[in-house]
Design a protein around this motif. Structure first.
Motif, short mmCIF file in Angstrom:
data_model
loop_
_atom_site.label_atom_id
_atom_site.label_comp_id
_atom_site.label_asym_id
_atom_site.label_seq_id
_atom_site.Cartn_x
_atom_site.Cartn_y
_atom_site.Cartn_z
N ASN A 53 6.25 -2.27 0.50
CA ASN A 53 5.79 -3.30 -0.43
C ASN A 53 4.41 -2.96 -0.98
OD1 ASN A 53 6.74 -5.34 2.28
ND2 ASN A 53 8.09 -4.81 0.59
N LEU A 54 4.21 -3.34 -2.23
CA LEU A 54 2.88 -3.24 -2.81
C LEU A 54 2.36 -4.67 -2.98
CD1 LEU A 54 0.68 -1.49 -4.32
CD2 LEU A 54 1.90 -2.08 -6.40
N ALA A 55 1.15 -4.91 -2.53
CA ALA A 55 0.54 -6.23 -2.73
C ALA A 55 -0.75 -6.03 -3.50
CB ALA A 55 0.28 -6.91 -1.39
N LEU A 56 -0.88 -6.76 -4.59
CA LEU A 56 -2.08 -6.61 -5.43
C LEU A 56 -2.92 -7.88 -5.36
CD1 LEU A 56 -0.55 -4.94 -8.62
CD2 LEU A 56 -1.81 -3.84 -6.76
N PRO A 57 -4.25 -7.73 -5.49
CA PRO A 57 -5.08 -8.92 -5.58
C PRO A 57 -4.68 -9.75 -6.81
CG PRO A 57 -6.39 -6.89 -5.88
CD PRO A 57 -4.97 -6.48 -5.67
N PRO A 58 -4.78 -11.07 -6.80
CA PRO A 58 -5.42 -11.88 -5.76
C PRO A 58 -4.51 -12.27 -4.59
CG PRO A 58 -4.81 -13.26 -7.61
CD PRO A 58 -4.39 -11.87 -7.97
N ALA A 59 -3.30 -11.67 -4.50
CA ALA A 59 -2.41 -12.06 -3.40
C ALA A 59 -2.77 -11.35 -2.09
CB ALA A 59 -0.97 -11.74 -3.78
N THR A 60 -3.89 -10.67 -2.05
CA THR A 60 -4.30 -9.97 -0.82
C THR A 60 -5.66 -10.50 -0.36
OG1 THR A 60 -5.48 -8.29 -2.10
CG2 THR A 60 -3.19 -7.83 -1.56
N PRO A 61 -5.93 -10.40 0.96
CA PRO A 61 -7.28 -10.73 1.41
C PRO A 61 -8.27 -9.68 0.88
CG PRO A 61 -5.77 -10.39 3.28
CD PRO A 61 -5.06 -9.95 2.05
N SER A 62 -9.49 -10.03 0.69
CA SER A 62 -10.59 -9.11 0.31
C SER A 62 -10.41 -8.44 -1.04
CB SER A 62 -10.81 -8.00 1.34
OG SER A 62 -10.51 -8.41 2.61
N SER A 63 -9.54 -8.96 -1.89
CA SER A 63 -9.40 -8.45 -3.27
C SER A 63 -9.07 -6.96 -3.34
CB SER A 63 -10.69 -8.70 -4.07
OG SER A 63 -10.94 -10.07 -4.14
N ARG A 64 -8.39 -6.43 -2.34
CA ARG A 64 -8.01 -5.01 -2.39
C ARG A 64 -6.50 -4.87 -2.41
NH1 ARG A 64 -11.02 -1.91 2.26
NH2 ARG A 64 -10.32 -0.08 1.11
N PRO A 65 -5.99 -3.83 -3.12
CA PRO A 65 -4.55 -3.62 -3.10
C PRO A 65 -4.09 -3.08 -1.75
CG PRO A 65 -5.63 -1.87 -4.34
CD PRO A 65 -6.71 -2.84 -3.95
N LEU A 66 -2.86 -3.43 -1.38
CA LEU A 66 -2.32 -3.01 -0.08
C LEU A 66 -0.97 -2.35 -0.26
CD1 LEU A 66 -2.84 -6.26 2.06
CD2 LEU A 66 -4.24 -4.18 2.16
N LEU A 67 -0.75 -1.26 0.47
CA LEU A 67 0.59 -0.72 0.65
C LEU A 67 1.05 -1.28 1.99
CD1 LEU A 67 -0.11 2.94 -0.45
CD2 LEU A 67 1.32 1.29 -1.68
#
Lengths: 412, 83
Positions: free
Chosen positions: A352-366
Motif C-alpha cells: 500500500n501507498l499512503a500519502l499525506p494528509p492520511a499519514t502521521p507526520s505528513s510523510r508518505p509511507l510504503l
C-alpha cells in the motif's frame, strides 16, 4: 459549474499520481491466487498489503463452512436484524466472540467501520466526552462526528497528555470515554495501553480499545493488546473487525457492562443496515476457532514480521518503532514514493501507498502488512527488491547498513 | 487574558510554523492563507491548547477559519474554565 467542483483540488492530486494502470489508488487485481499471491496487470505479485494477518482467506475449513451455509441458508439476509430478524448464526458468532474475549456481551456489525461508527455515536451522547488519540482511524473520527458527545484529542500514544486533558474535565459532569487502538494501522506502532489504563483508573473514565489490527496478532491467546499488556479488566469495550485476522468482513464490540444489550435498539449503524450473510458468519466462526486453536499462526506471523522489519531496517530504510505485522517505510517526497511503489509492483511486490494528509507526520509511507502465510522466501524477495529500488532511486547508499537493535512487540 | 493578547500569542505561534509568511493578522485564514495541511493544523491546535491550558472540542475546531476565530474560541473556553 458542477456539483463536483468542490473536489477540483482532490481531482488534481489524484490525476497527478498517474493513469489507471499506475495509480496506487485504483489498483484492480486480475485475480487472487492465494492468501499471498495475486495477478495485477498481467503480472504475478506477492500480496504484501492485505491485512490478511493469519492468511485465513483460503482456509479450507472456512471455505467449506461458507459453501455449506450459502447452499443451506442462501446468499443474503435481505434485511436488518432488528426489523427482519436474526439468523441462528448471528447469535452463535456473538456467543463465540464473547467466550473468546471472556466477556458477557457481544454485538456483531456488518463492517468494522460500522462497529466504530455505531459504538462511538451511541454510547456517549450530549453532555458526555470522547477523548480520542489524535492518530485515530477514520472510522473513529466519523463515529465521533455522528454522535453528540464533545470530542477532544490527546497527542498520539501520550498518556501524560491524556491525563492533562482528563484533568481539565475533572469537575465537568458527563461520562468520559477514552479511545485507543491496539496497533495503529499506518506505522504499526503499539499503544502504551498499560499507562493509558492507569490514567483511566485514576480519572474515572471508560476505555475503548480498537483491536482491529491486533486481534489474532498480540497476546498469548490472540485477544490483542489488552491481553498482551495485562489490562483486560480496565478495558470496558473492545471493538474489532473480521476483515483482517479473520479473513472475511464485519465488525464487533464485546463488553462486560450491565445493560449493554439496549444498544441493539439504540445504535443506528447496527439497526438500519443489512445483517451479515450466512456464508460470512460461517467462515468467520471457522476462522475464530482456528485463531483460538492454532497458536503456531501467531508465531509464524511474528517471525515473518521480524524478518521484514529487520530486513528493511538493515537496508537503512526508516521503518516504524515496533516490530508488528504492519511494516511501513517512511519516505520524504510523495513523487518518489509513487515511483517506488510502481517499481515494487513492476518487480512483483504489491503493498500500500499512503500519502499525506492520511499519514502521521505528513510523510508518505510504503505500507506493508505481513501474513503468517508468507514464506521466508517471499519476504526475502520483498526485502531484496526494496534494496534494489532504494539504491536505484538514490534513497539508499550502494552498500547496506549494519543491522540495528530493535524493540520487540512482545515487550509491551 | 485579553482577546488582543491571545491573538498576539497565536500569531507568534503561526510565525513559528510559517516563518516565510511575513504578515499574519487577525483576518489571516489559517488553512487557506498559510497553506498548512491538516496534520500541521492539528499539531498547531494541540500546541495552542497547551499554551492556554484548554481543550478545543473538534466541532468548534471545524468552525475556525481565521486567526480571530481561533482567538475568540480560546478566550471563551478560557473564561468558561475559570468560571
Amino acid at each position: 459549474m458542477s456539483i463536483f467542483d468542490k473536489f477540483d483540488h482532490l481531482r488534481q492530486t489524484y490525476d497527478s499520481l498517474g493513469d489507471r494502470a499506475h495509480n496506487p489508488f485504483s489498483v484492480s487485481f486480475d485475480r487472487i491466487e492465494s492468501a499471498t499471491e495475486g495477478v495485477l496487470g498481467g503480472r504475478r505479485v506477492i500480496l504484501l498489503g492485505t491485512n490478511n494477518y493469519l492468511g485465513l482467506t483460503f482456509d479450507q475449513h472456512g471455505i467449506d463452512e461458507a459453501v455449506r451455509a450459502v447452499q443451506t441458508l442462501g446468499t443474503g439476509t435481505t434485511g436488518s436484524r432488528v426489523a427482519n430478524g436474526s439468523y441462528a448464526g448471528h447469535g452463535a458468532l456473538e456467543r463465540d466472540l464473547a467466550a473468546f474475549f471472556g466477556r458477557r456481551h457481544c454485538m456483531v456489525f456488518s463492517t468494522g467501520y460500522q462497529a466504530n461508527l455505531g459504538m462511538l455515536s451511541t454510547i456517549v451522547g450530549r453532555g458526555d466526552h470522547l477523548i480520542l488519540d489524535s492518530d485515530s482511524h477514520a472510522s473513529i473520527y466519523d463515529g465521533a462526528r455522528l454522535g453528540h458527545a464533545e470530542v477532544i484529542r490527546f497527542r498520539h500514544s501520550d498518556p501524560d497528555d491524556l491525563y492533562k486533558r482528563l484533568r481539565r474535565l475533572k469537575d465537568v459532569p458527563g461520562s468520559k470515554l477514552i479511545v485507543a487502538e491496539g496497533i495503529y494501522s499506518m506505522l504499526g506502532d503499539v499503544a502504551p495501553l498499560r499507562e493509558i489504563a492507569a490514567v483511566k483508573r485514576e480519572m474515572g473514565a471508560y476505555l475503548m480499545v480498537d483491536e482491529a489490527h491486533s486481534m489474532g496478532v498480540l497476546g498469548e491467546h490472540g485477544r490483542g493488546l489488552a491481553e498482551a499488556a495485562g489490562v483486560e479488566a480496565d478495558v470496558d469495550f473492545i471493538v474489532g473487525t473480521f476483515s483482517k485476522s479473520l479473513g472475511s468482513v464485519g465488525g464487533f464490540c464485546v463488553a462486560d457492562l450491565d445493560g449493554f444489550d439496549i444498544l441493539r435498539v439504540a445504535c443506528r449503524p447496527y439497526m438500519f443496515t443489512a445483517s451479515l450473510p450466512p456464508s460470512i458468519i460461517a467462515s468467520t466462526r471457522s476462522a475464530l476457532q482456528r485463531l483460538d486453536r492454532d497458536k503456531g499462526l501467531r508465531t509464524q506471523l511474528m517471525a515473518n514480521a521480524t524478518q521484514l522489519h529487520g530486513g528493511l531496517r538493515a537496508l537503512g530504510l526508516e521503518v516504524g518503532p515496533h516490530i508488528s505485522p504492519v511494516v511501513s517505510v517512511a519516505l520524504d517526497e510523495p513523487e518518489v514514493a509513487v515511483r517506488f511503489w510502481n517499481a515494487l509492483v513492476e518487480g512483483g511486490v504489491y503493498l500500500n501507498l499512503a500519502l499525506p494528509p492520511a499519514t502521521p507526520s505528513s510523510r508518505p509511507l510504503l505500507r506493508a502488512s505481513v501474513s503468517a502465510a508468507h514464506s521466508p522466501r517471499q519476504i526475502q524477495k520483498a526485502v531484496d527488491l526494496f534494496g534494489e529500488i532504494g539504491r536505484e532511486l538514490g534513497i539508499l547508499p550502494a552498500e547496506p547498513f549494519v543491522e540495528l537493535p530493535r524493540i520487540a512487540v512482545g515487550a509491551v | 487574558m485579553q482577546l488582543s493578547e491571545i491573538r498576539e500569542q497565536i500569531i507568534a505561534g503561526l510565525h513559528q510554523a510559517r516563518p516565510d509568511v511575513p504578515d499574519i493578522g487577525g483576518a489571516t485564514r489559517i488553512v487557506q492563507d498559510l497553506e498548512l495541511d491538516s496534520v500541521a493544523v492539528m499539531d498547531f491546535i494541540l500546541s495552542v491548547e497547551d499554551r492556554f491550558d484548554i481543550s478545543i472540542p473538534l466541532d468548534r475546531v471545524a468552525d475556525i477559519v481565521t486567526v480571530d476565530d481561533l482567538a475568540q474560541v480560546v478566550e471563551r473556553l478560557g473564561n468558561a474554565e475559570r468560571a
